[in-house]
Design an enzyme around this catalytic site. Sequence first.
Site, mmCIF file in Angstrom:
data_model
loop_
_atom_site.group_PDB
_atom_site.id
_atom_site.type_symbol
_atom_site.label_atom_id
_atom_site.label_comp_id
_atom_site.label_asym_id
_atom_site.label_seq_id
_atom_site.Cartn_x
_atom_site.Cartn_y
_atom_site.Cartn_z
ATOM 1 N N LYS A 140 143.558 155.518 53.931
ATOM 2 C CA LYS A 140 144.210 156.821 54.107
ATOM 3 C C LYS A 140 145.556 156.853 53.396
ATOM 4 O O LYS A 140 145.933 157.868 52.790
ATOM 5 C CB LYS A 140 144.401 157.123 55.595
ATOM 6 C CG LYS A 140 145.128 158.454 55.879
ATOM 7 C CD LYS A 140 144.400 159.660 55.293
ATOM 8 C CE LYS A 140 145.208 160.956 55.387
ATOM 9 N NZ LYS A 140 145.344 161.453 56.750
ATOM 10 N N LYS A 164 156.100 161.323 55.990
ATOM 11 C CA LYS A 164 155.779 160.151 56.812
ATOM 12 C C LYS A 164 154.730 159.280 56.125
ATOM 13 O O LYS A 164 154.861 158.053 56.060
ATOM 14 C CB LYS A 164 155.292 160.630 58.184
ATOM 15 C CG LYS A 164 154.828 159.538 59.135
ATOM 16 C CD LYS A 164 153.315 159.377 59.160
ATOM 17 C CE LYS A 164 152.589 160.620 59.599
ATOM 18 N NZ LYS A 164 151.115 160.422 59.652
#
Length: 296
Positions: A174, A242
């Site tokens: 991811k 993030k």
Amino acid sequence: MSTLPKVAWIGLGIMGSPMSENLVKAGYDVTGHTLEREKLDRLTAAGGTAAASVAEAVRDADVIVTMVPASPQVEAVAYGPDGILENARRGALLIDMSSITPQTSVDLAAAARDKGIRVLDAPVSGGEAGAIEAVLSIMVGGDQADFDEAKPLFEALGKTIVRCGPHGSGQTVKAANQLIVAVNIQACAEAVVFLEKSGVDLAAALDVLGGGLAGSTVLARKKDNFLKRDFTPGFRIDLHHKDMGIVTDAARTVDAALPVGAVVAQLVASLRAQGDGGLDHSALLRAVERLSGARV
């Protein structure tokens, strides 16, 4: 009575709400918990059940799914006397679909093993549209047997479902996904500003670019955002900031150089610092426009 496992769903945000609703549509008994009352009302309207706490949601669940913003939130719902590990039954399967650091996933799996709880890390790609349409790409880390057990549930949420390796592997993939997406959006944004400043018909240009080698899922999904300057969040700049921190930190750990990724990470950080953190990540276009002296 349904033979499908009972599901507890923790986190009903932009992604979590439509994903949990797709499980309800597929026949799963879904009990959800989140902090926003209106999100709980939305789940009950779709046929799910609202729980007042994490402990209440997970107590009788066979499968627990978490979909929260980042590692601190995963740790907050997993650990402690009111968390998942203290209240889920032994043998339950915890599937964390949040995007967090690989190490957080590895640590969670180890802590859960001591409680007799199995864990998969299973972050997703596809954004809000992919969640609504149940066409997400799901990248999974964990044991093969647990993956096989979870596969029918994943098939109610996505189309591309792949076990990538042991615990933490899903999060590593991811992170790579978010690197590719951010660099792709940045390239598209630069192309948009270049085309407009050159006086080209932008809609026509993006259509033809989308049909050639420059075409991508990012361009197809974000084309209207660019054309309409509609930055309603499907995936917020705050979250991509993030994620870029995750991938740059993970790359440093394994001595992988990310020269372009590092630049884009700084551009994402700059956009956030200018107050655009709540906008969709296609708002990288605004950063390019500022740099180019164009409209914002």
